[in-house]
Design a protein around this motif. Structure first.
Motif, mmCIF file in Angstrom:
data_model
loop_
_atom_site.group_PDB
_atom_site.id
_atom_site.type_symbol
_atom_site.label_atom_id
_atom_site.label_comp_id
_atom_site.label_asym_id
_atom_site.label_seq_id
_atom_site.Cartn_x
_atom_site.Cartn_y
_atom_site.Cartn_z
ATOM 1 N N ASP A 162 0.867 -1.179 0.000
ATOM 2 C CA ASP A 162 0.000 0.000 0.000
ATOM 3 C C ASP A 162 0.906 1.232 0.000
ATOM 4 O O ASP A 162 1.807 1.335 0.840
ATOM 5 N N GLY A 164 0.089 4.431 0.529
ATOM 6 C CA GLY A 164 -0.310 5.556 1.366
ATOM 7 C C GLY A 164 0.591 5.857 2.540
ATOM 8 O O GLY A 164 1.037 7.007 2.709
ATOM 9 N N PRO A 165 0.908 4.884 3.400
ATOM 10 C CA PRO A 165 1.743 5.184 4.570
ATOM 11 C C PRO A 165 3.151 5.660 4.198
ATOM 12 O O PRO A 165 3.710 6.549 4.855
ATOM 13 N N ALA A 167 3.923 7.197 1.367
ATOM 14 C CA ALA A 167 3.729 8.536 0.800
ATOM 15 C C ALA A 167 3.672 9.590 1.898
ATOM 16 O O ALA A 167 4.168 10.715 1.723
ATOM 17 N N ALA A 168 3.075 9.239 3.030
ATOM 18 C CA ALA A 168 2.977 10.201 4.129
ATOM 19 C C ALA A 168 4.352 10.572 4.672
ATOM 20 O O ALA A 168 4.574 11.728 5.075
ATOM 21 N N GLU A 178 3.750 14.756 -4.502
ATOM 22 C CA GLU A 178 3.207 13.920 -5.567
ATOM 23 C C GLU A 178 3.084 14.726 -6.850
ATOM 24 O O GLU A 178 2.571 15.846 -6.844
ATOM 25 N N ARG A 181 0.447 10.098 -11.524
ATOM 26 C CA ARG A 181 0.101 8.684 -11.318
ATOM 27 C C ARG A 181 -0.038 8.007 -12.673
ATOM 28 O O ARG A 181 -0.597 8.582 -13.614
ATOM 29 N N THR A 186 2.838 5.769 -8.353
ATOM 30 C CA THR A 186 2.710 7.185 -8.013
ATOM 31 C C THR A 186 4.102 7.785 -7.956
ATOM 32 O O THR A 186 4.985 7.256 -7.293
ATOM 33 N N ALA A 202 2.234 0.289 -5.844
ATOM 34 C CA ALA A 202 1.398 -0.466 -4.916
ATOM 35 C C ALA A 202 0.841 -1.694 -5.616
ATOM 36 O O ALA A 202 0.151 -1.577 -6.628
#
Length: 309
Positions: A162, A164-165, A167-168, A178, A181, A186, A202
């Motif tokens: 994943d 998301g984490p 990317a944070a 960012e 995509r 990404t 991902a």
């Protein structure tokens, strides 16, 4: 905000002599430091980069004579990419074939021409042709005409369950934003010309990675100095609840390490003091350099290491 991009990428390889032949002889990179793994001095630690070994140009290896092959999986670096001028992609396609290095067809990825290939251990690499001028000079000392020479790192692609984490962390701590995509990928960019691209791919549930020859051990991001590094550590601790190691002196930079949420080992490395701290810039990479705590054991270390030119 932390905006300096990658400092270096470190991978495992097979025999040191073969690794040297490929990265110096085929890719034309400069061996800027020949030392040992400070935590396991039975193996070399080889650093390749541009003429001066500036941060953002460095790819390093722990070579083992009989290393088993690694396997790329989630929580690992899938590909490491170098920057070259866009007009040089054709030159490199011919050069790789002339040296028996199979490459894939050039493709457009996030608006850039990408030439993927692998090193002798199967490490996934790519050359990215870019028109962006960061003022990087090509080095002709490796047998590649300066106008075609590798400029430094472009970035890496991480294979994740994943995005998301991770990317944070990139956007909230490391100064990336960012920018696009494409399918499952990404793209993030920092303001750095060298090592300024991060791609998160991902893939959901997939096999985990297995360390070994042809796999990346960790990726390192730049910090200008100890204060900048300490600020990154504060944010990781206080804002993301991540555990970071104590600072470790690597002679040419000072480092802290942590596992980002996707499982990839990240390092924050200071720009200073640099690779000329223990040998002149003109002689980088020629002699085996050891940290002071290993110098008393030089004779036994040199006896255990394979002979390389």
């Amino acid at each position: 905000m932390f905006e300096n991009g990658l400092h270096h990428v470190t991978a495992f390889s097979g025999p040191a002599a073969r690794n040297l032949d490929f990265y110096r002889g085929v890719l034309g990179l400069r061996l800027v430091k020949k030392t040992v793994n400070f935590d396991d001095p039975g193996t070399y630690h080889l650093y390749y980069g541009d003429e001066t070994g500036q941060p953002g140009t460095i790819l390093t290896f722990f070579p083992w004579e009989h290393a088993a092959p690694g396997r790329v999986g989630i929580g690992e670096t899938q590909e490491t990419a170098f920057r070259v001028p866009r007009a040089s992609i054709g030159y490199w396609a011919h050069r790789l074939l002339a040296h028996g290095v199979t490459h894939e067809a050039p493709a457009q990825v996030f608006g850039e021409t990408v030439l993927p290939f692998r090193d002798p251990d199967g490490l996934a690499l790519a050359l990215v042709g870019t028109d962006a001028d960061g003022g990087e000079a090509g080095w002709a000392g490796g047998g590649i005409p300066a106008e075609h020479a590798i400029r430094g790192l472009h970035g890496v692609t991480l294979l994740l369950r994943d995005a998301g984490p991770t990317a944070a962390i990139l956007s909230g701590v490391l100064g990336f934003r960012e920018v696009g995509r494409e399918g499952a990928s990404t793209r993030f960019r920092s303001d750095a010309h060298l090592g300024g691209a991060m791609t998160l791919r991902a893939v959901g549930d997939f096999l985990p990675g297995r360390p070994g020859a042809g796999s990346v051990h960790h990726i390192a991001f730049r910090a200008a100095d100890d204060a900048a590094q300490a600020e990154v550590v504060r944010k990781l601790n206080e804002e993301h609840g991540l555990v970071v190691t104590e600072q470790r002196d690597r002679n040419y930079f000072r480092s802290v390490y942590f596992r980002e949420p996707g499982g990839v080992l990240f390092e924050i490395a200071t720009d200073l003091p640099g690779f000329a701290v223990d040998e002149p810039a003109a002689g980088l990479g020629q002699a085996l350099k050891l940290p002071p705590f290993l110098e008393p054991h030089r004779a036994e270390i040199e006896a255990a290491l394979p002979k390389v030119a």
